[in-house]
Enzyme design. Structure first.
Site, PDB file in Angstrom:
ATOM      1  N   THR A   1       3.084   4.534   1.104  1.00  0.00           N
ATOM      2  CA  THR A   1       4.283   4.697   1.920  1.00  0.00           C
ATOM      3  C   THR A   1       3.966   5.281   3.291  1.00  0.00           C
ATOM      4  O   THR A   1       4.530   4.850   4.308  1.00  0.00           O
ATOM      5  CB  THR A   1       5.301   5.577   1.185  1.00  0.00           C
ATOM      6  OG1 THR A   1       5.705   4.916  -0.016  1.00  0.00           O
ATOM      7  CG2 THR A   1       6.527   5.836   2.036  1.00  0.00           C
TER       8      THR A   1
ATOM      9  N   GLY B   1       2.660   2.638   5.487  1.00  0.00           N
ATOM     10  CA  GLY B   1       3.755   1.743   5.832  1.00  0.00           C
ATOM     11  C   GLY B   1       4.607   2.300   6.964  1.00  0.00           C
ATOM     12  O   GLY B   1       5.025   1.563   7.872  1.00  0.00           O
TER      13      GLY B   1
ATOM     14  N   GLU C   1       5.642  -3.656   0.520  1.00  0.00           N
ATOM     15  CA  GLU C   1       5.812  -3.098  -0.819  1.00  0.00           C
ATOM     16  C   GLU C   1       4.974  -1.838  -0.874  1.00  0.00           C
ATOM     17  O   GLU C   1       3.750  -1.886  -0.757  1.00  0.00           O
ATOM     18  CB  GLU C   1       5.368  -4.085  -1.895  1.00  0.00           C
ATOM     19  CG  GLU C   1       5.602  -3.549  -3.307  1.00  0.00           C
ATOM     20  CD  GLU C   1       5.235  -4.539  -4.391  1.00  0.00           C
ATOM     21  OE1 GLU C   1       4.625  -4.121  -5.392  1.00  0.00           O
ATOM     22  OE2 GLU C   1       5.551  -5.733  -4.235  1.00  0.00           O
TER      23      GLU C   1
ATOM     24  N   GLY D   1       0.818  -1.208   0.000  1.00  0.00           N
ATOM     25  CA  GLY D   1       0.000   0.000   0.000  1.00  0.00           C
ATOM     26  C   GLY D   1       0.844   1.247   0.000  1.00  0.00           C
ATOM     27  O   GLY D   1       2.014   1.246  -0.423  1.00  0.00           O
TER      28      GLY D   1
END
Length: 478
Positions: A227, A230, A247, A225
């Site tokens: 950044t 993340g 990722e 998903g």
């Protein structure tokens, strides 16, 4: 007719009704209700972790042969229901038929190839030396798999399947925009495994992500998903040192060298690299660098190639590009195109609408090619995630590489030249998790899954692909 999983979530082998739900509409037809998404509570999210932890104690002790056999049986059960799920996938996601079917069929491949690989992978590895050492493997525990809306089916299966094969249990959190196909297919998979091996919850990404990342029983988090999300998961999971596999976003460059051959094969690949899934791919080409001497030729040929694109409802076979998935992304890309035009750039609209009369009923955007922009402008530096591509001219190879690396991202890249040795030399200098030569696509080998570098990902590829990500290796010596 809604699919069985509509408005439900899976907890310890039972599909439960949620007290709160939200609706999913077809991105190609705003008025068409496709199904509902369960909005689980904090308690229900914790119950899913409880179930996974309980199931792990027995599932982790099963033989690798049993896990592989169950997976092959599940794969066999998926094959007959592929066709009926392709249309569901198109209706909730927006992909065209050929893309949707390919995604689901590759899920079957993930299952069969994973089941075949896990037998060899699980065997202890002998190390020679002054003492006898075996490298052995064991499952890590509860795994959280959080997946996005742009390619939800394949990206979910590429994480859930190896996690189960490695002896873990999973809590799956699909994207609320289009979870139905993922859940329908996983329903069939879950029927071949003990209750609690697969739990599926849907709802608030912020709430579920926070609970999963803070719970010490969750030992692995696989996230695909944005950044920023993340980074949040990394912060909240820091106290328990949870293993992360992420990722994230991308701003992939395609570097065309002076000797590039812009034949039909190259143009088809360039178009696919830019417009696959309407450009809603983390690893899509987001910017093209071309020598000044070849710029006019590229713009003319790529414009002609993109004029072959027919945008419309993905259920209609004549459509080769569908709508954007949701209103938020549609608004972002539409505003980006408007602001780019206002900045004085040259914006070329290409392709055609399949059905102009229903155009306003969906999140449709035609492909756009942008020229006359520089490295510093938003259209070049952002992750467009839509059918718009800037072309930037460069004066020499050094400048092209510098600009290609001038980004916080490092997911994929491509080099286009007839000189393979030069392509490899430049690939060594481009900051990306993977670099393609004369193409910008995905890996055909489903064991390969290279995360990005910089702010595009965490964790690296191994010999055995995702299997290694969901296992601990330890040494046994005597």
């Amino acid at each position: 007719m809604f699919p069985f999983v509509s408005g439900k979530y899976l907890l310890h082998g039972e599909w439960k009704e949620a007290s709160n739900r939200t609706s999913i509409y077809n991105p190609a037809k705003f008025h068409e209700l496709v199904g509902e998404v369960a909005l689980v509570s904090e308690q229900e999210c914790t119950e899913a972790i409880d179930s996974s932890e309980k199931a792990f104690h027995t599932w982790s002790t099963t033989s690798v042969e049993d896990r592989a056999n169950r997976m092959l049986q599940a794969a066999a059960a998926i094959k007959p229901i592929v066709e009926e799920n392709v249309s569901l996938y198109v209706r909730e996601n927006g992909k065209v038929l050929v893309e949707a079917k390919k995604d689901i069929m590759r899920c079957v491949d993930v299952m069969t190839q994973g089941a075949e690989a896990v037998i060899q992978w699980w065997k202890p590895e002998e190390r020679s030396g002054g003492q006898k050492v075996q490298i052995r493997r064991r499952p890590r525990g509860v795994a959280a798999v959080i997946t996005p809306w742009n390619s939800p089916v394949l990206l979910t299966f590429k994480r859930v399947i190896p996690a189960i094969l490695a002896g873990n249990t999973v809590v799956v959190k699909p994207a609320s925009n289009c979870p139905l196909t993922v859940m329908t297919l996983l329903k069939t998979v879950a029927e071949h495994f003990p209750p609690g091996v697969i739990n599926i919850i849907t709802g608030s990404g912020a709430m579920i992500g926070d609970i999963l990342s803070r719970d010490s029983r969750v030992r692995t988090i696989s996230f695909v998903g944005g950044t920023d999300t993340g980074k949040t998961l990394m912060k909240t999971s820091a106290d328990t040192l949870t293993k992360l596999y992420m990722e994230l976003g991308g701003n992939d460059p395609a570097v065309l060298l002076p000797d590039v051959v812009l034949d039909q094969t190259a143009l088809t690949r360039l178009r696919g690299g830019v417009l696959r899934a309407a450009g809603q791919v983390c690893s899509a080409i987001k910017r093209i660098y071309v020598p000044q001497s070849r710029a006019d030729e590229l713009v003319e040929k790529l414009t002609n190639e993109c004029n072959r694109v027919i945008v419309g409802n993905g259920l209609i076979p004549d459509a080769n590009m569908g709508p954007l998935n949701n209103k938020k992304q549609f608004t972002y890309v539409s505003d980006l195109i408007k602001s780019t035009k206002s900045s004085g750039a040259n914006v070329i609209e290409t392709g055609r609408a399949l059905d102009p009369e229903t155009w306003e009923e969906g999140y449709f955007i035609l492909p756009h090619i942008v020229t006359g922009v520089t490295q510093t402008e938003e259209i070049v530096r952002c992750e467009q995630f839509g059918p718009v591509i800037p072309i930037i001219t460069y004066s020499d190879e050094e400048e092209a590489i510098t600009w290609a690396n001038d980004t916080i991202f490092g997911l994929r890249a491509s080099v286009w030249t007839e000189d393979e040795e030069k392509a490899m030399r430049l690939a060594d200098r481009i900051q990306a998790g993977a670099v393609f030569h004369n193409n910008h696509t995905v890996f055909q080998d489903l064991h390969l899954d290279f995360p990005g570098i910089k702010e595009s990902g965490v964790s690296r590829e191994t010999r055995w692909g995702s299997l290694e990500l969901f296992a601990d290796s330890y040494g046994f010596a005597n």
